[in-house]
Design a protein around this motif. Structure first.
Motif: not given
Length: 395
Positions: A175-180, A211-214
């Motif tokens: 996981y990466a990005g804001p807030q993972g 709950g990944a957003t992307g």
């Protein structure tokens, strides 16, 4: 016997785009083989035919067809079946003229046990300045070897011991990005003896449950493998697509829908409990993304599911090859198929990214500082990436 078998395959099974006169090619290289094997062709060793066959396949003018010596074929079989071989389980990128930066560490490998991480810079080996040849010699040996490693400015002393281990390298999720909240699905290869597509669907399900957003699919360095594994994996992102294979025996239509692969209407494998990612999507590629990883990227691009980011791919995106065993444990990799869409439009030779981010020595140097420029570009692109409508998801 080896030469005859190679030419029989070239005459009967070749399905690529070369326009070379194959009958004339055989005649030309038969003369060369006769010269090599004079004065007694009946007792000519197969090894004498190797350079002749290699030259003939090169002259065919198909860069994806080539002869494999017994050693080459042995390595291929180990990779294709998930067999064991002596290895460290690490993939390296060039920096300062050497393969010295850790790009990837295979889980449960000797490199993972030693503590190597992506972005590490190998500086010394066995107390001597690092060279790739010293690392290769250490891999072929049996002794523990000291490594001097720079990790973002910190000097580490690690010990690595080569061992026989599986070549299976299945997809994995981070996981990466804001807030993972961005799922990163790394698919290192489609050549692992099965299980790739099922793992992709399983991991997509995990990303959805979290709950990944992307989601970013990372195909960098993926040299391809099984087209059926690739097709079923793509169906976790594109609900339905069709391709026509043109072979020496005629056309075959493949439809892939929700993990199920049909050839001329007949089921040819699939996955259990298929998933479908409908959220924002991006795909990362580089110049080493080849063969069916190019098919994967193109199907995503063709369906308009999300941007392809990185470099122009390797250029094997419109054909498929098969490896044919030959006498004396050698083999021939031969292009047997080229592909078009149902309307006759050919698949592209290579996938052109929607957003170009070249891998240069500077990007590798930034990786040693903990910055993955291409991955960061993928995360940013997700904010504008499309989602899959409910109507398309039902199709």
């Amino acid at each position: 016997m080896l030469f005859d078998r190679v030419n029989q395959l070239v005459q009967d099974r070749y399905g690529g785009l070369s326009t070379v006169d194959r009958a004339a090619l055989r005649s030309e290289y038969q003369i060369r083989l006769d010269a090599v094997c004079a004065p007694d062709p009946q007792t000519c060793a197969s090894t004498k035919a190797y350079p002749v066959v290699q030259a003939e396949i090169t002259a065919l003018g198909d860069e994806h067809s080539f002869f494999q010596t017994p050693d080459d074929f042995g390595d291929f079989v180990a990779s294709a079946t998930g067999g064991n071989r002596k290895q460290f389980g690490v993939k390296l990128a060039r920096l300062d003229g050497e393969n010295r930066v850790v790009l990837e560490v295979v889980p449960d490998s000797a490199a993972a046990e030693a503590g190597l991480s992506r972005g590490d810079v190998l500086q010394t080996i066995g107390g001597q300045p690092y060279t790739y040849e010293r690392l290769r010699s250490a891999r072929l040996g049996d002794q523990a070897t000291a490594l001097g490693v720079d990790r973002q400015g910190q000097r580490l002393n690690l010990t690595i011991t080569p061992r026989e281990s599986s070549t299976r390298d299945l997809p994995r999720l981070t996981y990466a990005g804001p807030q993972g909240k961005t799922a990163v699905l790394r698919i290192p290869t489609f050549l692992t003896g099965g299980g790739v597509a099922q793992t992709v669907h399983n991991l997509v399900g995990q990303a959805q449950a979290r709950g990944a957003t992307g989601l970013i699919v990372d195909l960098r360095g993926n040299g391809g493998g099984s087209l059926s594994e690739c097709d079923s994996a793509v169906s976790a992102f594109v609900p339905d697509f069709v391709r026509v294979a043109r072979t020496s025996d005629g056309d075959v239509q493949t439809r892939v829908s929700r993990g199920l692969r049909l050839e001329d209407g007949q089921a040819q494998g699939g996955v259990r409990n298929p998933k479908l990612w409908t959220g924002p999507l991006a795909v990362l590629v580089d110049k080493s993304s080849a063969s069916c990883s190019e098919f994967f990227a193109y199907e995503i691009q063709y369906a308009g599911r999300g941007p392809i980011i990185g470099e122009d791919t390797a250029g094997v995106g419109n054909t498929a090859t098969r490896v044919f065993p030959l006498p004396d444990d050698a083999a021939l990799q031969l292009t047997i198929t080229n592909y078009v869409k149902p309307n006759g439009a050919p698949y592209p030779v290579r996938v052109m990214p929607d957003q170009t981010v070249a891998q240069t020595e500077d990007t590798i140097r930034r990786l040693t500082q903990g910055v993955d420029l291409l991955l960061d570009s993928g995360v940013r692109a997700l904010s504008a990436a499309p989602t899959l409508s409910s109507d398309r998801a039902r199709n």
